[in-house]
Design a protein around this motif. Sequence first.
Motif, PDB file in Angstrom:
ATOM      1  N   ASN A  70      75.423   8.274  80.249  1.00 38.70           N
ATOM      2  CA  ASN A  70      76.272   8.384  79.757  1.00 38.70           C
ATOM      3  C   ASN A  70      77.476   8.957  81.138  1.00 38.70           C
ATOM      4  O   ASN A  70      76.988   9.719  81.897  1.00 38.70           O
ATOM      5  N   ALA A  71      78.774   8.291  81.156  1.00 40.58           N
ATOM      6  CA  ALA A  71      79.585   8.932  81.987  1.00 40.58           C
ATOM      7  C   ALA A  71      80.755   9.439  80.973  1.00 40.58           C
ATOM      8  O   ALA A  71      80.920   8.807  79.775  1.00 40.58           O
ATOM      9  N   ASN A  73      78.543   0.542  76.038  1.00 42.43           N
ATOM     10  CA  ASN A  73      79.214   0.952  74.961  1.00 42.43           C
ATOM     11  C   ASN A  73      80.349   2.112  75.043  1.00 42.43           C
ATOM     12  O   ASN A  73      80.052   3.038  75.830  1.00 42.43           O
ATOM     13  N   ILE A  74      81.354   2.025  74.581  1.00 45.71           N
ATOM     14  CA  ILE A  74      82.342   3.168  74.613  1.00 45.71           C
ATOM     15  C   ILE A  74      82.600   3.815  73.190  1.00 45.71           C
ATOM     16  O   ILE A  74      82.793   3.177  72.379  1.00 45.71           O
ATOM     17  N   ASP A 121      73.685   7.806  69.383  1.00 46.59           N
ATOM     18  CA  ASP A 121      73.164   6.631  69.083  1.00 46.59           C
ATOM     19  C   ASP A 121      74.172   5.524  70.137  1.00 46.59           C
ATOM     20  O   ASP A 121      75.170   5.096  69.775  1.00 46.59           O
ATOM     21  N   THR A 122      73.542   5.506  71.271  1.00 48.37           N
ATOM     22  CA  THR A 122      74.358   4.787  72.153  1.00 48.37           C
ATOM     23  C   THR A 122      74.016   3.250  72.269  1.00 48.37           C
ATOM     24  O   THR A 122      74.508   2.407  73.382  1.00 48.37           O
ATOM     25  N   HIS A 159      95.158  13.478  74.597  1.00 46.92           N
ATOM     26  CA  HIS A 159      94.278  12.946  75.412  1.00 46.92           C
ATOM     27  C   HIS A 159      92.822  12.696  74.859  1.00 46.92           C
ATOM     28  O   HIS A 159      92.864  13.559  73.781  1.00 46.92           O
ATOM     29  N   THR A 160      92.162  12.046  75.005  1.00 49.28           N
ATOM     30  CA  THR A 160      90.877  11.638  74.210  1.00 49.28           C
ATOM     31  C   THR A 160      89.778  11.914  75.201  1.00 49.28           C
ATOM     32  O   THR A 160      89.732  11.442  76.517  1.00 49.28           O
ATOM     33  N   ILE A 161      88.745  12.300  74.773  1.00 48.38           N
ATOM     34  CA  ILE A 161      87.527  12.298  75.670  1.00 48.38           C
ATOM     35  C   ILE A 161      86.623  11.107  75.142  1.00 48.38           C
ATOM     36  O   ILE A 161      86.369  11.059  74.090  1.00 48.38           O
ATOM     37  N   VAL A 162      86.218  10.431  76.115  1.00 50.49           N
ATOM     38  CA  VAL A 162      85.739   9.198  76.078  1.00 50.49           C
ATOM     39  C   VAL A 162      84.229   9.157  76.838  1.00 50.49           C
ATOM     40  O   VAL A 162      83.984   9.698  77.794  1.00 50.49           O
ATOM     41  N   GLN A 163      83.274   8.899  76.148  1.00 50.90           N
ATOM     42  CA  GLN A 163      82.002   8.697  76.449  1.00 50.90           C
ATOM     43  C   GLN A 163      81.616   6.910  76.643  1.00 50.90           C
ATOM     44  O   GLN A 163      81.887   6.339  75.908  1.00 50.90           O
ATOM     45  N   VAL A 164      81.146   6.832  77.883  1.00 50.39           N
ATOM     46  CA  VAL A 164      80.936   5.274  78.149  1.00 50.39           C
ATOM     47  C   VAL A 164      79.230   5.293  78.642  1.00 50.39           C
ATOM     48  O   VAL A 164      78.869   6.007  79.465  1.00 50.39           O
ATOM     49  N   SER A 165      78.456   4.701  77.795  1.00 50.82           N
ATOM     50  CA  SER A 165      77.264   4.511  78.032  1.00 50.82           C
ATOM     51  C   SER A 165      76.714   3.538  79.233  1.00 50.82           C
ATOM     52  O   SER A 165      77.558   2.644  79.423  1.00 50.82           O
TER      53      SER A 165
END
Length: 584
Positions: A244-245, A266-267, A326-327, A256-262
Amino acid sequence: MKKRIIYAAAAGTLACMMLVACSNKKIAETVSDQTSEAIETEAQGGAPSEESVKDISESSEAPADAPEQKSDEKAASEMQSGEAVHYDGQILFRNYSSQAPGYGAMWGKFQRNSTVYVPGSLCTFDPKSPEKGITTVCEDSGNGCLYLKDGNILYSQKVTDYSAEGEQMSHVYKKELPDGEDKDICPGEIQGFSLDGGHFVVYTYTLDPYKVQYYIYETGDIDTDTAHYEPEDSALFLTMDDDNAYFLEKKEGNIHTIVQVSNNGNIYRLGECDFTELAEYGISYPEFSGDITTDNGKLEAQFDFYEGTGHFYYTSAKVSVPICQDTETEAGDSVLFDAEVEDIHFEEDPQSVYPDGIKDMMYDYPAPDSGKGVANVIQNYEELDEGIFFTKAQSHRDSFEDVGWREYYCLLNYYYYFLPKGEKDPVLLYTMFEPLGKKGTLDEYEYYETQPTLYAYAGFYEDKDGKLVGAYYEEIYTGGPETPIEESNLYNMAEFSDEFYYEHLKDDYSLDDFVVSDLHEFTDYIHSWVPQNSIPVRPAQYDENGNLKFEPELSIKDGDSVYMCHLGFDKDGKIYYIRPVIMD
């Protein structure tokens, strides 16, 4: 301020490049200077304190129990990144073209990605014997951080063109060292790599409307994008793990939001961070300096906050939020977890904590009322197992380009150093500009010389025996032939180096060759002008340490003649070179 001008006319027909003496200053001997080099005036925020000018690229801190030197096998198996990396048993770094840093910068912190580069090179040195100097591996046009995969595959970015429309002109490329060709991958700039080297994140943008975009690429023979993330407003890249990034996305106000991008696209919006309480003193946004972990199913990161245009440290926040495991399942726009935000404060700005070996030399600015104009500022550094690699820019105060109270400095020289582990004195690896002068003809100086000098009106100090020991000078500026000379009205002072030399025309003023003389001859020359034209020569005064003492009230008075010249400075800020300015 008006000063009478006289000058010795130079023979020759270089009328197209000669300056016209339009101002009322008296010049003892002059030589034409075409100082039309482009000046970057991008206003960078900052203050003279250490926290105000921090612009250090990300560095990789070695574990405390790391071995003295990485083996070739270990270096080849790791994904490396930084200002310097291990390569083929040596330390690899980027040796920039002399045109890359530009003319000047706020607080002497020079940028390396705002122009189309004349290619520089990739070089190596032996960390066991850095005094042996550097070896060139290949030509290279890149800038910024080096990313080295599998020990010899370099990923980086380079500026490829100018754009009047402000389009993205940086492109990501890769090459196989030592002699592979650049392979263009995509527009943008690399933000970071996964630990296994399998993926990397690229930042780019589009115009009309302006949109920030991030892409995740999978490495391979052909690097291909596997994910795309386009925040509604803006977002800051934080880090990558193997799958992930992670980003900090701005929402509304101070939310602000912490965002995970696989890696498969998927975001996941992991949690919201409310920094409202930290905005009480007009703090605009959180800054991230790289302090982050993604261990044990949780992301923990530190953000720092600063006040006002002076960029003064205020406080920090520690953010903690679970990572989505679960990405394979899409989550939509819903926020998955509650983020914990802890307000923490450090006595010292956490972004101004530097390695012990270089912390005392990070920012060396002239002291107020010292009369000194030369600054030495470390630009970037990298901590390695064997020591610290760093670059340092020497620059001179340039009041013409000041922005309010923010001081501007023009480049004099750029140095590459290595400080071996356990040592106190760094080893000079390379100097960007060769010593000034000794090149021959006026044509070579005015059209081909690239070594920076300071263009100035000068007066001089002499000791009790009549020997010149230093100069006080006023920086001047002209845009070229037939343009007025601007005066800074800011006076500086510098001692002469023991290696001082003076370069000037022949007695018949022919422009074909220049003559190199020593300080003794220069002293005689200046004294020969004093009776007839009153060039200011003052008795030197010294402080308790035996250093030349500056007189704050010093000025070149109306009616005084001045010596119009180019000044060159050595590493210690002393004047080692003078060349007069020719006018016709």
